[in-house]
Design a protein around this motif. Sequence first.
Motif, PDB file in Angstrom:
ATOM      1  N   GLY A 205      63.265  31.897  52.026  1.00  0.00           N
ATOM      2  CA  GLY A 205      63.184  32.196  53.397  1.00  0.00           C
ATOM      3  C   GLY A 205      61.596  31.408  53.889  1.00  0.00           C
ATOM      4  O   GLY A 205      61.805  30.776  54.810  1.00  0.00           O
ATOM      5  N   VAL A 206      60.642  32.064  53.272  1.00  0.00           N
ATOM      6  CA  VAL A 206      59.391  31.818  53.782  1.00  0.00           C
ATOM      7  C   VAL A 206      59.116  30.170  53.456  1.00  0.00           C
ATOM      8  O   VAL A 206      58.579  29.525  54.288  1.00  0.00           O
ATOM      9  CB  VAL A 206      58.459  32.767  53.104  1.00  0.00           C
ATOM     10  CG1 VAL A 206      56.841  32.091  53.185  1.00  0.00           C
ATOM     11  CG2 VAL A 206      58.472  34.136  53.297  1.00  0.00           C
ATOM     12  N   ILE A 207      59.581  29.861  52.383  1.00  0.00           N
ATOM     13  CA  ILE A 207      59.345  28.449  51.965  1.00  0.00           C
ATOM     14  C   ILE A 207      60.146  27.347  52.895  1.00  0.00           C
ATOM     15  O   ILE A 207      59.534  26.494  53.553  1.00  0.00           O
ATOM     16  CB  ILE A 207      59.718  28.056  50.593  1.00  0.00           C
ATOM     17  CG1 ILE A 207      58.653  28.742  49.567  1.00  0.00           C
ATOM     18  CG2 ILE A 207      59.772  26.525  50.136  1.00  0.00           C
ATOM     19  CD1 ILE A 207      59.291  28.569  48.192  1.00  0.00           C
ATOM     20  N   ALA A 208      61.253  27.807  53.395  1.00  0.00           N
ATOM     21  CA  ALA A 208      62.005  27.011  54.228  1.00  0.00           C
ATOM     22  C   ALA A 208      61.389  26.893  55.570  1.00  0.00           C
ATOM     23  O   ALA A 208      61.340  25.714  56.273  1.00  0.00           O
ATOM     24  CB  ALA A 208      63.465  27.572  54.395  1.00  0.00           C
ATOM     25  N   ILE A 209      60.904  27.849  56.149  1.00  0.00           N
ATOM     26  CA  ILE A 209      60.268  28.197  57.294  1.00  0.00           C
ATOM     27  C   ILE A 209      59.019  27.393  57.276  1.00  0.00           C
ATOM     28  O   ILE A 209      58.642  26.440  58.304  1.00  0.00           O
ATOM     29  CB  ILE A 209      60.269  29.342  57.611  1.00  0.00           C
ATOM     30  CG1 ILE A 209      61.468  30.355  58.237  1.00  0.00           C
ATOM     31  CG2 ILE A 209      59.298  29.553  59.151  1.00  0.00           C
ATOM     32  CD1 ILE A 209      61.297  31.593  58.477  1.00  0.00           C
ATOM     33  N   GLN A 210      58.216  27.397  56.388  1.00  0.00           N
ATOM     34  CA  GLN A 210      56.879  26.634  56.344  1.00  0.00           C
ATOM     35  C   GLN A 210      57.129  25.274  56.115  1.00  0.00           C
ATOM     36  O   GLN A 210      56.306  24.434  56.797  1.00  0.00           O
ATOM     37  CB  GLN A 210      55.935  27.300  55.255  1.00  0.00           C
ATOM     38  CG  GLN A 210      55.441  28.692  55.247  1.00  0.00           C
ATOM     39  CD  GLN A 210      54.468  28.672  56.565  1.00  0.00           C
ATOM     40  OE1 GLN A 210      53.609  27.914  56.566  1.00  0.00           O
ATOM     41  NE2 GLN A 210      54.536  29.820  57.310  1.00  0.00           N
ATOM     42  N   ALA A 211      57.835  24.774  55.472  1.00  0.00           N
ATOM     43  CA  ALA A 211      58.452  23.378  55.079  1.00  0.00           C
ATOM     44  C   ALA A 211      58.737  22.861  56.697  1.00  0.00           C
ATOM     45  O   ALA A 211      58.123  21.676  56.847  1.00  0.00           O
ATOM     46  CB  ALA A 211      59.619  23.233  54.249  1.00  0.00           C
ATOM     47  N   GLY A 212      59.511  23.576  57.435  1.00  0.00           N
ATOM     48  CA  GLY A 212      59.941  23.222  58.718  1.00  0.00           C
ATOM     49  C   GLY A 212      58.859  22.864  59.672  1.00  0.00           C
ATOM     50  O   GLY A 212      58.542  21.999  60.521  1.00  0.00           O
ATOM     51  N   VAL A 213      57.863  24.003  59.632  1.00  0.00           N
ATOM     52  CA  VAL A 213      56.610  23.902  60.428  1.00  0.00           C
ATOM     53  C   VAL A 213      55.846  22.626  59.981  1.00  0.00           C
ATOM     54  O   VAL A 213      55.441  22.023  60.672  1.00  0.00           O
ATOM     55  CB  VAL A 213      55.820  25.179  60.367  1.00  0.00           C
ATOM     56  CG1 VAL A 213      54.219  24.963  60.923  1.00  0.00           C
ATOM     57  CG2 VAL A 213      56.567  26.363  60.706  1.00  0.00           C
ATOM     58  N   GLY A 214      55.679  22.453  58.581  1.00  0.00           N
ATOM     59  CA  GLY A 214      54.771  21.299  58.260  1.00  0.00           C
ATOM     60  C   GLY A 214      55.383  19.955  58.562  1.00  0.00           C
ATOM     61  O   GLY A 214      54.545  19.130  58.932  1.00  0.00           O
ATOM     62  N   THR A 220      50.779  15.569  63.977  1.00  0.00           N
ATOM     63  CA  THR A 220      49.653  15.896  65.007  1.00  0.00           C
ATOM     64  C   THR A 220      48.718  16.968  64.800  1.00  0.00           C
ATOM     65  O   THR A 220      47.469  17.243  65.160  1.00  0.00           O
ATOM     66  CB  THR A 220      50.661  16.604  66.282  1.00  0.00           C
ATOM     67  OG1 THR A 220      51.303  17.710  65.894  1.00  0.00           O
ATOM     68  CG2 THR A 220      51.594  15.499  67.033  1.00  0.00           C
ATOM     69  N   GLN A 221      48.893  17.916  63.768  1.00  0.00           N
ATOM     70  CA  GLN A 221      48.069  18.924  63.419  1.00  0.00           C
ATOM     71  C   GLN A 221      47.931  18.875  61.831  1.00  0.00           C
ATOM     72  O   GLN A 221      48.509  19.699  61.149  1.00  0.00           O
ATOM     73  CB  GLN A 221      48.589  20.297  63.815  1.00  0.00           C
ATOM     74  CG  GLN A 221      48.583  20.299  65.552  1.00  0.00           C
ATOM     75  CD  GLN A 221      49.233  21.838  65.818  1.00  0.00           C
ATOM     76  OE1 GLN A 221      48.891  22.622  65.225  1.00  0.00           O
ATOM     77  NE2 GLN A 221      49.778  21.757  66.969  1.00  0.00           N
ATOM     78  N   PRO A 222      47.383  18.013  61.308  1.00  0.00           N
ATOM     79  CA  PRO A 222      47.359  17.981  60.122  1.00  0.00           C
ATOM     80  C   PRO A 222      46.785  19.162  59.131  1.00  0.00           C
ATOM     81  O   PRO A 222      47.310  19.576  57.972  1.00  0.00           O
ATOM     82  CB  PRO A 222      46.451  16.575  59.457  1.00  0.00           C
ATOM     83  CG  PRO A 222      46.341  16.093  60.903  1.00  0.00           C
ATOM     84  CD  PRO A 222      46.649  16.964  61.904  1.00  0.00           C
ATOM     85  N   ALA A 223      45.738  19.873  59.739  1.00  0.00           N
ATOM     86  CA  ALA A 223      45.206  21.063  59.182  1.00  0.00           C
ATOM     87  C   ALA A 223      46.438  22.148  59.209  1.00  0.00           C
ATOM     88  O   ALA A 223      46.408  22.870  58.271  1.00  0.00           O
ATOM     89  CB  ALA A 223      44.264  21.515  59.965  1.00  0.00           C
TER      90      ALA A 223
END
Length: 426
Positions: A205-214, A220-223
Amino acid sequence: MSATAAATTTAAPPPAASSAGRVSAVLAWCVAAAHPFVLFFGVQAGPFRSTELRLFLTTVGIGMLLPLARRRPEAALGLLLVGLFAAATTWPAPELLYLPVLAADACVGWLTARRPLRIAVPAALTTLAVQLGAATYTTSGRNVFVTTALALALALLTAGLLGRSVRERRAHATELRARSEAEAVTAERLRIARELHDVVAHSIGVIAIQAGVGRRVIDTQPAEARNALATIETTSRETLAGLRRTLGALRASTKDTPAPGRTPAHPSSPAPAPLEPAPGLADLDRLVASTADAGVRVEVRRLGAPGLPLPPEVDLAAYRIVQESLTNVVRHASTAACRVTVDRSEDTLLVEITDDGPSKNTALDTGAYTGAGTEHGHRHGYGIVGMRERAALLGGRFSAGPRPGGGFHVTAALPLPLPQEGPRTP
């Protein structure tokens, strides 16, 4: 030589043992074949009325059938009936035939317990016919014969029923063993599935959300995208380590129990590397950090006596319940914060997880919620079922459902063993 041929050669009995078995079988047949003659002449032995000698010889004749009865009870019963009828034709005293009749009934009971009815029933009918034929030589008068026939039939029926009862009891015990083995296999599969679910669900679940954020901010926000990728890397590595621990434990338990026909490992073989300890409430900070990386801030409150040690099974169950609850918050609650309360009293560990997210299924309540339906209005899942089962296995209480003012709550009360009192001084 192939491995199969080698295994076959190893499993074959040694020649000495097989030859000894053949010799003992031949001896059993030879001794049993002499039974009718011993019984026939035994009931007539001695001068005048030598009842004691005749009873002794009759007992010896019955004992001669025991080696064959263990191997071929059908053949032993046939020889016993031949000897019984042959001895009856000499018009002996009735008490001399009591022991052969009881031995025949016992043999029928043995057959009923060991053989199917298609063999036991004909054997019982043949035995009754021979006994009735022998009774015509030892009884005088119609009334005496009828009474003797009823007694013989009743004794034979009792032996058959006892044998049938033994057979049914043995079959029931076999069924119970098979059912216990099946339940043990099912329980082990459920344990494996629960552990794998607990290890994987939260991290995925954490990986899926972070992948969507990335994916959304990579241009626009590479960092921020790099931070999301770093979180994905860290979480995936922790998940992989957890899977390795779980699979390693399963392999170790499999090696500890050798398969049938196989010997355990040599005692001098090196022991497997020690596994990392199971997670517990002491690892909540790491769990809170990974949940914060997924966008949900967790407030942890520790009440009571949090510093006292917990039993390992209670510690693991409490951690898994918190982990699964936070996973559900990340996936379904649509909120940015939740609260975890751990209250340790003298005899109970209370774990409570609440969030203020919108309640998307107001029809559910704590009493009707079973865990097999939706979680925050989403697809079917097994997380609530697993948490409820963990609490039930420890004799605790569990509830989960929407809060009246919105959001969701999960509560688990796990019993703790009371400390033993030391000896009182006068």
